[in-house]
Design a protein around this motif. Sequence first.
Motif, PDB file in Angstrom:
ATOM      1  N   VAL A  97       0.856  -1.343  -0.228  1.00  0.00           N
ATOM      2  CA  VAL A  97       0.370   0.002   0.004  1.00  0.00           C
ATOM      3  C   VAL A  97       0.683   1.237   0.004  1.00  0.00           C
ATOM      4  N   SER A  99       1.680   4.486   1.195  1.00  0.00           N
ATOM      5  CA  SER A  99       0.839   5.169   2.349  1.00  0.00           C
ATOM      6  C   SER A  99       1.670   6.555   2.477  1.00  0.00           C
ATOM      7  N   GLN A 106      -2.869  -0.629   6.462  1.00  0.00           N
ATOM      8  CA  GLN A 106      -3.013  -1.274   5.517  1.00  0.00           C
ATOM      9  C   GLN A 106      -3.518  -2.004   5.474  1.00  0.00           C
ATOM     10  N   ALA A 131       0.409  -7.142   5.070  1.00  0.00           N
ATOM     11  CA  ALA A 131       0.292  -6.319   4.376  1.00  0.00           C
ATOM     12  C   ALA A 131       1.454  -4.455   4.888  1.00  0.00           C
ATOM     13  N   GLY A 133       3.558  -1.291   3.800  1.00  0.00           N
ATOM     14  CA  GLY A 133       3.310   0.545   3.760  1.00  0.00           C
ATOM     15  C   GLY A 133       4.614   0.902   2.705  1.00  0.00           C
ATOM     16  N   VAL A 143      -1.221   0.732  -4.394  1.00  0.00           N
ATOM     17  CA  VAL A 143      -1.782  -1.092  -3.805  1.00  0.00           C
ATOM     18  C   VAL A 143      -1.734  -1.941  -4.973  1.00  0.00           C
TER      19      VAL A 143
END
Length: 152
Positions: A97, A99, A106, A131, A133, A143
């Motif tokens: 992700v 970020s 995330q 997951a 960042g 993403v």
Amino acid sequence: MSTGERLAALGLTLPPVAAPVAAYVPAVRYGDLVQTSGQLPLVGGAVTVTGKVGAGVSPEEATAAARTCALNALAAVADLVGDLDEVVRVVKVTGFVASDPSFTGQPGVVNGASELLGEVFGDAGRHARSAVGVPVLPLDAAVEVELLVQVR
């Protein structure tokens, strides 16, 4: 119910496999496992959600993008093995992700991918997951998702 029927019941169809943006293939099979390359939220060849989550991209937009990434990854799997009914189970999902440094949600974003896989495969869609960042993703995508699945 077949996987194709489940997709149709969800109002989904597998998209064409996204063309790689560099020197790699969309998916590789080794033994009974298929590893996909990271899949972006591409629809019709264009990234649908760009930028940083928490700074211009909402968590909801990113979650929907993760769902699109997972659908693209399933297309890569189906293209390699012939049919999603060959999938025995989803083993691992890795979600990246893009970020803002203050964004820590995330896991919620990557739920977009995880929940789609559960809807498509039921219990066989339950998986291990990461997951992560990151500061930036290819093509400024918000993403990216990759899958590891076991196949017949």
